[in-house]
Design an enzyme around this catalytic site. Structure first.
Site, PDB file in Angstrom:
ATOM      1  N   SER A   9       0.821  -1.216   0.000  1.00 48.49           N
ATOM      2  CA  SER A   9       0.000   0.000   0.000  1.00 48.49           C
ATOM      3  C   SER A   9       0.853   1.264   0.000  1.00 48.49           C
ATOM      4  O   SER A   9       0.340   2.366  -0.077  1.00 48.49           O
ATOM      5  CB  SER A   9      -0.888   0.021   1.243  1.00 48.49           C
ATOM      6  OG  SER A   9      -0.066   0.113   2.390  1.00 48.49           O
ATOM      7  N   VAL A  12       4.263   1.390   5.925  1.00 48.54           N
ATOM      8  CA  VAL A  12       5.345   0.618   6.562  1.00 48.54           C
ATOM      9  C   VAL A  12       4.924  -0.832   6.827  1.00 48.54           C
ATOM     10  O   VAL A  12       5.717  -1.767   6.703  1.00 48.54           O
ATOM     11  CB  VAL A  12       5.846   1.319   7.851  1.00 48.54           C
ATOM     12  CG1 VAL A  12       4.773   1.349   8.932  1.00 48.54           C
ATOM     13  CG2 VAL A  12       7.118   0.653   8.382  1.00 48.54           C
ATOM     14  N   ASP A  13       3.658  -1.043   7.181  1.00 43.67           N
ATOM     15  CA  ASP A  13       3.214  -2.386   7.578  1.00 43.67           C
ATOM     16  C   ASP A  13       3.321  -3.385   6.422  1.00 43.67           C
ATOM     17  O   ASP A  13       3.855  -4.484   6.572  1.00 43.67           O
ATOM     18  CB  ASP A  13       1.774  -2.334   8.101  1.00 43.67           C
ATOM     19  CG  ASP A  13       1.653  -1.463   9.351  1.00 43.67           C
ATOM     20  OD1 ASP A  13       2.645  -1.356  10.088  1.00 43.67           O
ATOM     21  OD2 ASP A  13       0.571  -0.885   9.579  1.00 43.67           O
ATOM     22  N   SER A  14       2.802  -2.994   5.248  1.00 41.46           N
ATOM     23  CA  SER A  14       2.853  -3.930   4.115  1.00 41.46           C
ATOM     24  C   SER A  14       4.278  -4.083   3.587  1.00 41.46           C
ATOM     25  O   SER A  14       4.651  -5.137   3.082  1.00 41.46           O
ATOM     26  CB  SER A  14       1.889  -3.496   3.007  1.00 41.46           C
ATOM     27  OG  SER A  14       2.240  -2.233   2.483  1.00 41.46           O
ATOM     28  N   MET A  33      -2.824  -1.584  -5.198  1.00 36.58           N
ATOM     29  CA  MET A  33      -4.205  -1.442  -5.665  1.00 36.58           C
ATOM     30  C   MET A  33      -4.563   0.023  -5.806  1.00 36.58           C
ATOM     31  O   MET A  33      -4.550   0.764  -4.828  1.00 36.58           O
ATOM     32  CB  MET A  33      -5.170  -2.050  -4.647  1.00 36.58           C
ATOM     33  CG  MET A  33      -5.120  -3.547  -4.581  1.00 36.58           C
ATOM     34  SD  MET A  33      -6.163  -4.129  -3.227  1.00 36.58           S
ATOM     35  CE  MET A  33      -4.930  -4.685  -2.077  1.00 36.58           C
ATOM     36  N   CYS A 100     -14.096  -3.088   2.370  1.00 39.02           N
ATOM     37  CA  CYS A 100     -12.973  -3.085   1.439  1.00 39.02           C
ATOM     38  C   CYS A 100     -12.190  -4.389   1.572  1.00 39.02           C
ATOM     39  O   CYS A 100     -11.748  -4.966   0.583  1.00 39.02           O
ATOM     40  CB  CYS A 100     -12.076  -1.887   1.730  1.00 39.02           C
ATOM     41  SG  CYS A 100     -10.723  -1.744   0.585  1.00 39.02           S
ATOM     42  N   CYS A 200     -10.107   3.246   3.319  1.00 40.04           N
ATOM     43  CA  CYS A 200      -9.165   2.258   2.867  1.00 40.04           C
ATOM     44  C   CYS A 200      -8.702   2.596   1.452  1.00 40.04           C
ATOM     45  O   CYS A 200      -9.488   2.572   0.523  1.00 40.04           O
ATOM     46  CB  CYS A 200      -9.920   0.941   2.925  1.00 40.04           C
ATOM     47  SG  CYS A 200      -9.448  -0.294   1.824  1.00 40.04           S
TER      48      CYS A 200
END
Length: 395
Positions: A9, A12-14, A33, A100, A200
């Site tokens: 995305s 940082v998390d992904s 996406m 989402c 989202c």
């Protein structure tokens, strides 16, 4: 070698999720996406998705994994945005993030991943998954993330067994500070990036302006209901069955203009949601006013003074069968059955003790303590220990 498509995305998390999967020996593909480019409903002048997709690309490059952008804006508009407008028009408050995940990330996106030959899709959600054998079948469990402060299992409360079987949550065992530390050690561009807020994948959405572009303003009155109103002291009848008693408890308060005093005007009841404080523009009260009910048919907003106003609190809510979802169908209640659980009616809320009671046309959730601003259209999710068992739309 198992192939995983990770939804990058630009956060940082992904980014760290992709790094961890690569370390674990998976073949990793990064997909960004793109869910929005409808300029007729402008959201804000900044265009976060360009910056985000760029960050995602830089991370993929750094990790040495293939990367592409997929445009899902048409499906997003159909399944999320149109649904939101529709819900607001009905006077309900939707949760686009939960949808989402169900409709886009773990449906449209998952199908694209499987077409790319993936065995799994992965996201940067703070939650965990486990599996066990029940009556000869593999059953998947969705568990809260280790970082109780960041647990995002609630957003995945509508996933199915099929979707969970294909999902990986690489950062579920980590805390946010640990994730940032890994990103910094790996010199990922997203290490210091702020967490995104708002819808989202759309970025910064200012909801009233967003809604005003589709739902026409129309002036109505704001009515203040006193806390000592007779409405809150109605006689409790004698009930013959448990179901009658719970149904009575689940009824929401109904108001008419004559129950209070008119204190101002608004531009459309469908722009407001229960528990809302901002945007009322009515002064002169000792404590702030909160929305306790909206009537989109008559276009009236009812408000109460102070966050302890009786109009904000209820114990029991109801979910219709068609809006009821069990992540663990093997544990689903049959008519007349009850279950002791912990539940929440919004993300970030601490879990509260509650009892589920299944009736013919749906499910009652009765909380031990009264809950503030139970809002139709939002999701209630219930857990036992750290496992999320099911959820439903509050009706």
């Amino acid at each position: 070698m198992k192939r995983v498509v990770v939804g990058l995305s630009g956060g940082v998390d992904s980014s760290v999720a992709a790094y961890l999967l690569k370390e674990q020996g998976y073949e990793v593909i990064g997909l960004f996406m793109k869910n929005w480019h409808d300029d007729s409903v402008t959201i804000s002048n900044e265009c976060p998705w360009l910056e985000d997709s760029n960050d995602a690309m830089i991370v993929a490059d750094k990790l040495g994994i293939p990367f592409q952008v997929v445009d899902l804006s048409e499906q997003y508009k159909e399944r999320i945005v149109d649904y939101m407008f529709d819900e607001y028009e009905k006077g309900r408050t939707p949760n686009p993030d939960v949808l989402c995940n169900r409709e886009i990330k773990f449906d449209v996106f998952l199908k694209i991943a499987l077409e790319l030959g993936a065995d799994y899709v992965a996201t940067g959600h703070y939650c965990r998954k486990s599996e066990q054998i029940v009556a000869g079948n593999t059953v998947y469990s969705l568990l809260a993330g280790k970082d109780t402060n960041k647990d995002q299992s609630y957003f995945l409360c509508q996933l199915s067994q099929e979707q969970l079987s294909k999902a990986l949550f690489p950062i579920g065992e980590l805390t946010k500070p640990e994730v940032r530390k890994i990103a910094a050690e790996q010199d990922l561009i997203t290490a210091e990036k702020k967490d995104s807020q708002g819808l989202c994948f759309i970025g910064k959405v200012r909801l009233p302006e967003f809604l005003q572009q589709k739902l026409k303003p129309k002036e109505g009155v704001i009515v203040q209901i006193p806390n000592d109103s007779q409405i809150y002291n109605s006689e409790i009848p004698d009930f013959k069955t448990r179901e009658e008693a719970i149904a009575f408890d689940a009824q929401k308060f109904t108001y008419k203009i004559s129950d209070g005093k008119i204190v101002g005007t608004h531009q459309g009841a469908h722009y407001f949601t229960k528990g809302q404080r901002k945007g009322l523009a009515v002064g002169g009260t000792k404590e702030p006013l909160f929305v306790i009910e909206t009537d989109v048919v008559e276009n009236v907003i009812y408000v109460g003074e102070g966050k302890n106003h009786k109009g904000l609190y209820r114990n029991t809510l109801f979910v219709l069968n068609e809006e009821l979802h069990w992540i663990r169908p093997d544990l689903a209640l049959k008519e007349g059955e009850t279950m002791q659980v912990q539940a929440r009616i919004r993300y970030r809320q601490a879990l509260e003790e509650a009892t589920l009671f299944k009736v013919k046309n749906g499910l009652y959730v009765t909380f031990k303590n009264k809950q503030s601003a139970i809002t139709e259209g939002q999701f209630v999710a219930w857990y036992i220990n750290d496992e999320l068992l099911g959820s439903g739309v509050i009706s």
